[in-house]
Write a protein that holds these residues in place. Sequence first.
Motif: not given
Length: 179
Positions: A1-16
Amino acid sequence: MKVLILGIGNVMFSDEGVGVHLCRLVEQKYAFSSPEHTLTFIDGGTLAERLIPIIAEYDYVIVLDCVDTRDGEIGDVYFFDFENVPNTITWQGSVHEVEMLQTLNMMDMVGDRPPTKIIGIIPEVIEDTTLQLTDAIIKGSGIMENVLLKHLSELGFTYQQISDIDIQSVANTSCLGDR
């Protein structure tokens, strides 16, 4: 099985940016192995629908992201299957969440979305332009990390810690050259 860990967010806006930072942290901090599965880490940023062809290549996806809820508090961590999103999740906690929700729903319409789990955290600061994460998110990201490691173990991955890096260090270098 091919597993993807996908990080989502805008790194320029702190916790986002916590989803992206955590994705990078886990990739740098641990070495994973499995006799039957592969694991890929991708910084999805705020690309949303442009991620469809990438996501569709995988058999299983774990999304790391911010979420918002009707009854939660800043720093609360949620782990759920996209097929059974808790009624309390409102998807209004960040700039991009509605787009990611729409992306996953569009994939459903054409039958391309692999089984998808979400590990999300309620952010505190998502509008200030800074790389500094709040204390609640730094603490909560440790819980997210543990949830992710436990779930990967349940899927058949073993792991070994290879680095002592912390999430704020990852955030501090998020806008530098090659990552």
